[in-house]
Design an enzyme around this catalytic site. Structure first.
Site, PDB file in Angstrom:
ATOM      1  N   ASN A 164       0.800  -1.224   0.000  1.00 31.66           N
ATOM      2  CA  ASN A 164       0.000   0.000   0.000  1.00 31.66           C
ATOM      3  C   ASN A 164       0.832   1.275   0.000  1.00 31.66           C
ATOM      4  O   ASN A 164       1.935   1.309   0.514  1.00 31.66           O
ATOM      5  CB  ASN A 164      -0.952   0.009   1.200  1.00 31.66           C
ATOM      6  CG  ASN A 164      -2.089  -0.985   1.018  1.00 31.66           C
ATOM      7  OD1 ASN A 164      -2.128  -1.733   0.043  1.00 31.66           O
ATOM      8  ND2 ASN A 164      -3.006  -1.008   1.964  1.00 31.66           N
ATOM      9  N   MET A 165       0.262   2.312  -0.542  1.00 28.72           N
ATOM     10  CA  MET A 165       0.944   3.604  -0.692  1.00 28.72           C
ATOM     11  C   MET A 165       1.574   4.082   0.622  1.00 28.72           C
ATOM     12  O   MET A 165       2.744   4.469   0.656  1.00 28.72           O
ATOM     13  CB  MET A 165      -0.046   4.645  -1.201  1.00 28.72           C
ATOM     14  CG  MET A 165       0.523   6.045  -1.363  1.00 28.72           C
ATOM     15  SD  MET A 165       1.596   6.236  -2.816  1.00 28.72           S
ATOM     16  CE  MET A 165       0.378   6.116  -4.140  1.00 28.72           C
ATOM     17  N   LYS A 166       0.808   4.052   1.697  1.00 28.07           N
ATOM     18  CA  LYS A 166       1.309   4.590   2.967  1.00 28.07           C
ATOM     19  C   LYS A 166       2.339   3.685   3.622  1.00 28.07           C
ATOM     20  O   LYS A 166       3.123   4.131   4.468  1.00 28.07           O
ATOM     21  CB  LYS A 166       0.157   4.841   3.927  1.00 28.07           C
ATOM     22  CG  LYS A 166      -0.578   3.585   4.374  1.00 28.07           C
ATOM     23  CD  LYS A 166      -1.712   3.927   5.329  1.00 28.07           C
ATOM     24  CE  LYS A 166      -2.443   2.664   5.782  1.00 28.07           C
ATOM     25  NZ  LYS A 166      -3.546   2.987   6.710  1.00 28.07           N
ATOM     26  N   GLY A 167       2.358   2.390   3.260  1.00 28.38           N
ATOM     27  CA  GLY A 167       3.345   1.487   3.820  1.00 28.38           C
ATOM     28  C   GLY A 167       3.175   1.275   5.299  1.00 28.38           C
ATOM     29  O   GLY A 167       2.059   1.209   5.819  1.00 28.38           O
ATOM     30  N   TYR A 168       4.313   1.236   6.006  1.00 31.39           N
ATOM     31  CA  TYR A 168       4.271   0.956   7.439  1.00 31.39           C
ATOM     32  C   TYR A 168       5.498   1.539   8.131  1.00 31.39           C
ATOM     33  O   TYR A 168       6.620   1.454   7.607  1.00 31.39           O
ATOM     34  CB  TYR A 168       4.217  -0.560   7.676  1.00 31.39           C
ATOM     35  CG  TYR A 168       4.305  -0.964   9.126  1.00 31.39           C
ATOM     36  CD1 TYR A 168       3.234  -0.772   9.989  1.00 31.39           C
ATOM     37  CD2 TYR A 168       5.471  -1.540   9.628  1.00 31.39           C
ATOM     38  CE1 TYR A 168       3.307  -1.136  11.331  1.00 31.39           C
ATOM     39  CE2 TYR A 168       5.557  -1.908  10.956  1.00 31.39           C
ATOM     40  CZ  TYR A 168       4.481  -1.718  11.803  1.00 31.39           C
ATOM     41  OH  TYR A 168       4.568  -2.074  13.123  1.00 31.39           O
TER      42      TYR A 168
END
Length: 248
Positions: free
Chosen positions: A128-132
């Site tokens: 996902n774009m936001k990652g972690y």
């Protein structure tokens, strides 16, 4: 035991005290007898000064315990070998530059939790774009077309999508591992890729809490990533492995 630089044992309050904590569930109701059973198990594991520091009734004849004790042995780290992913870790911008220079096109990356696995936290962190934890996911990479197919994707659908999208890499997440179901799931996917004669055309990566690189290789995958893995770890391996294959 006098410990040298290569001999290590657990650390709790003071160096080399061997203090360690274990948690487990017993199929017993919570009472004095089950607490003593938990403590005795710790002693049978070779711990000394064992005590039950926490216990909880789970209902239906099951109880959870945390025990604390000391271990007198040690491990010689000079004799340990680790089979791990070998690649140069690159930053997001470096991966994009590498792709542009080496391939001249965007790479197609598909990710999914396959079969019965409905836990998307792992694949979302990578894709996902936001990652972690401040690490952006593959959707943010300019030179990648990253497609997160989500949870409970059948291996058949995953392979069909890989063919349709002309995938360069497939990223598989397996969180659910009860009764080793992940082994059956992962084997099924490699078998289907082999049946479609596209296994050698795709970089195949698996990740999860019980995944090691050694296990992944045994199951026919190119790489395996465990906990504390971020998008750039996976991306670095994928692009470098693709470049390595292109040189053959």
């Amino acid at each position: 035991m006098k410990q040298g630089k290569e001999q290590v044992r657990p650390y709790g309050d003071t160096m080399d005290d061997g203090a360690m904590q274990l948690s487990f569930t017993l199929p017993l109701k919570l009472d004095e007898m089950s607490c003593e059973a938990a403590r005795t198990l710790g002693e049978q594991m070779g711990l000394t000064d064992v005590g039950v520091t926490y216990s909880r009734d789970l209902g239906q004849g099951f109880s959870f315990f945390i025990i604390y004790g000391k271990y007198t042995g040690s491990v010689d780290i000079s004799k340990i070998t680790v089979n791990k992913v070998e690649c140069q870790k690159m930053k997001k911008e470096e991966v994009d530059q590498f792709i542009s220079a080496k391939f001249g096109r965007k790479l197609n990356i598909l990710g999914a939790c396959i079969e019965s696995d409905a836990h998307t936290v792992g694949i979302d962190a990578i894709m996902n774009m936001k990652g972690y934890n401040g690490h952006k996911g593959l959707e943010s990479y300019h030179e990648m077309n990253a497609y997160n197919l989500g949870a409970q994707v059948s291996s058949e659908d995953f392979v069909a999508k890989a063919i349709e999208m002309k995938a360069d890499a497939l990223l598989v997440s397996q969180i659910v591992t009860q009764k080793n179901v992940h082994l059956a799931n992962l084997t099924k996917l490699t078998d289907l890729l082999e049946a479609e004669s596209i296994r050698d055309q795709i970089i195949l990566v698996v990740g999860g809490p019980r995944i090691t690189h050694e296990l992944a290789k045994e199951l026919g995958y190119d790489a395996g990533f465990g906990p504390n893995t971020y998008a750039e770890d996976v991306a670095s391996f994928v692009v470098q492995e693709m470049a390595r294959r292109d040189k053959k």
